[in-house]
Design a protein around this motif. Structure first.
Motif, PDB file in Angstrom:
ATOM      1  N   UNK A 107       0.838  -1.209   0.000  1.00 35.00           N
ATOM      2  CA  UNK A 107       0.000   0.000   0.000  1.00 35.00           C
ATOM      3  C   UNK A 107       0.866   1.250   0.000  1.00 35.00           C
ATOM      4  N   UNK A 108       1.838   1.316   0.894  1.00 36.68           N
ATOM      5  CA  UNK A 108       2.664   2.518   1.009  1.00 36.68           C
ATOM      6  C   UNK A 108       3.656   2.645  -0.142  1.00 36.68           C
ATOM      7  N   UNK A 109       4.029   1.524  -0.759  1.00 33.14           N
ATOM      8  CA  UNK A 109       4.922   1.593  -1.923  1.00 33.14           C
ATOM      9  C   UNK A 109       4.187   2.122  -3.144  1.00 33.14           C
ATOM     10  N   UNK A 110       2.988   1.614  -3.379  1.00 36.27           N
ATOM     11  CA  UNK A 110       2.233   2.032  -4.564  1.00 36.27           C
ATOM     12  C   UNK A 110       1.833   3.499  -4.507  1.00 36.27           C
ATOM     13  N   UNK A 111       1.655   4.034  -3.310  1.00 34.96           N
ATOM     14  CA  UNK A 111       1.237   5.439  -3.239  1.00 34.96           C
ATOM     15  C   UNK A 111       2.370   6.396  -3.596  1.00 34.96           C
ATOM     16  N   UNK A 112       3.589   5.875  -3.693  1.00 39.30           N
ATOM     17  CA  UNK A 112       4.710   6.715  -4.118  1.00 39.30           C
ATOM     18  C   UNK A 112       4.738   6.900  -5.640  1.00 39.30           C
ATOM     19  N   UNK A 113       3.980   6.083  -6.356  1.00 39.59           N
ATOM     20  CA  UNK A 113       3.954   6.188  -7.817  1.00 39.59           C
ATOM     21  C   UNK A 113       3.080   7.376  -8.208  1.00 39.59           C
ATOM     22  N   UNK A 114       3.589   8.218  -9.079  1.00 40.68           N
ATOM     23  CA  UNK A 114       2.823   9.366  -9.549  1.00 40.68           C
ATOM     24  C   UNK A 114       1.499   8.904 -10.140  1.00 40.68           C
ATOM     25  N   UNK A 115       0.448   9.637  -9.827  1.00 44.19           N
ATOM     26  CA  UNK A 115      -0.888   9.271 -10.294  1.00 44.19           C
ATOM     27  C   UNK A 115      -0.938   9.166 -11.823  1.00 44.19           C
ATOM     28  N   UNK A 116      -0.331  10.115 -12.493  1.00 42.09           N
ATOM     29  CA  UNK A 116      -0.417  10.139 -13.955  1.00 42.09           C
ATOM     30  C   UNK A 116       0.439   9.057 -14.606  1.00 42.09           C
ATOM     31  N   UNK A 117       1.308   8.407 -13.810  1.00 42.63           N
ATOM     32  CA  UNK A 117       2.088   7.299 -14.360  1.00 42.63           C
ATOM     33  C   UNK A 117       1.207   6.090 -14.652  1.00 42.63           C
ATOM     34  N   UNK A 118      -0.002   6.046 -14.059  1.00 43.62           N
ATOM     35  CA  UNK A 118      -0.914   4.929 -14.306  1.00 43.62           C
ATOM     36  C   UNK A 118      -1.649   5.064 -15.640  1.00 43.62           C
ATOM     37  N   UNK A 119      -1.682   6.252 -16.207  1.00 44.43           N
ATOM     38  CA  UNK A 119      -2.475   6.472 -17.416  1.00 44.43           C
ATOM     39  C   UNK A 119      -2.073   5.586 -18.597  1.00 44.43           C
ATOM     40  N   UNK A 120      -0.769   5.451 -18.908  1.00 47.64           N
ATOM     41  CA  UNK A 120      -0.418   4.586 -20.048  1.00 47.64           C
ATOM     42  C   UNK A 120      -0.884   3.146 -19.862  1.00 47.64           C
ATOM     43  N   UNK A 121      -0.759   2.627 -18.629  1.00 43.44           N
ATOM     44  CA  UNK A 121      -1.191   1.248 -18.374  1.00 43.44           C
ATOM     45  C   UNK A 121      -2.708   1.134 -18.500  1.00 43.44           C
ATOM     46  N   UNK A 122      -3.437   2.081 -17.928  1.00 44.65           N
ATOM     47  CA  UNK A 122      -4.893   2.047 -18.011  1.00 44.65           C
ATOM     48  C   UNK A 122      -5.373   2.138 -19.451  1.00 44.65           C
TER      49      UNK A 122
END
Length: 265
Positions: A107-122
């Motif tokens: 949980x605490x590791x994933x929250x360090x990932x920038x929110x917009x970094x998920x866009x390409x995967x999504x």
């Protein structure tokens, strides 16, 4: 003493502090003067009257209101999903040491990932339609709500828990009569922050995922494509105003839900 009195008056429901309008009015007057006397390049910083003209044109079109409705639907759908998941995750990590040890590091590791970094995967997995936008918005609301809920749950004192045990609370009563009421101020603060993040993510998703020509973000997108600066400025004002209204609604809801608290807390 007068400062405390001013804060108390400003917090009264329905009260409007007109001082909040001083700075926006000063900016508009300075903007009008700068364009009137050509202190700036009016091709880049257009006069206020041109923005008003663009606003009247847009407000007279049905597409504007359908776009606002679609953006709000995306925003509230994603926020609702993310907020519910955030409260559940925060409570689980807060009350269960086993869950905290098992899921906490991830949980605490994933929250360090920038929110917009998920866009390409999504976009690669789900495409660029409404589903990927709503999930992205849900992500944006999830962590603020989850972290605030976790903080609230961890703030429940050991003495309170012991009293609940003395009264023989079941697990359900422990959750509904102790944990959630005690953590409610922090949960509501997290919900307010999650609502802000969700609206920002809504506009970001409409920009960064393939623009489908729908949603309030399309106003700015259309203005950029045609180099229509007044349309861009109107779009920014509209986005900011809707976000402000959502925040005020959240403030009113928070005051209503926390009426049971003493006023000095």
């Amino acid at each position: 003493m007068s400062n405390i009195s001013d804060q108390t008056t400003a917090q009264q429901p329905g009260h409007i502090d007109w001082r909040a309008f001083v700075l926006p009015l000063a900016i508009i007057l300075l903007w009008a003067a700068a364009t009137q006397w050509h202190w700036v390049n009016t091709k880049l910083i257009v006069p206020p009257q041109r923005v008003l003209s663009a606003a009247f044109t847009e407000l007279g079109q049905v597409d504007f209101y359908s776009g606002v409705g679609l953006s709000l639907w995306r925003d509230l759908s994603g926020f609702t999903a993310g907020a519910l998941a955030g409260v559940a995750a925060g409570v689980l990590l807060g009350v269960s040491r086993f869950a905290d040890k098992l899921f906490g590091p991830t949980f605490h590791t994933l929250r360090q990932i920038s929110l917009f970094a998920w866009l390409p995967l999504l976009s690669a997995v789900l495409g660029t339609g409404d589903l990927s936008k709503v999930i992205f918005i849900g992500f944006s609301a999830f962590y603020p709500v989850a972290l605030a809920t976790l903080e609230g749950v961890q703030g429940v004192s050991k003495a309170q828990a012991e009293v609940a045990q003395v009264y023989g609370f079941t697990a359900r009563q422990f959750l509904t009569r102790l944990i959630l009421p005690a953590a409610s101020p922090q949960i509501l603060s997290g919900l307010k922050l999650g609502l802000v993040y969700a609206w920002l993510a809504t506009i970001g998703a409409e920009f960064l995922l393939v623009n489908d020509g729908h949603g309030i973000g399309n106003i700015v997108f259309k203005g950029r494509a045609t180099f229509n600066v007044e349309l861009i400025i109107f779009g920014l004002f509209a986005i900011g105003l809707i976000g402000f209204v959502l925040t005020r609604i959240a403030d009113a809801a928070e005051r209503r839900f926390l009426r049971w608290r003493p006023a000095n807390i």
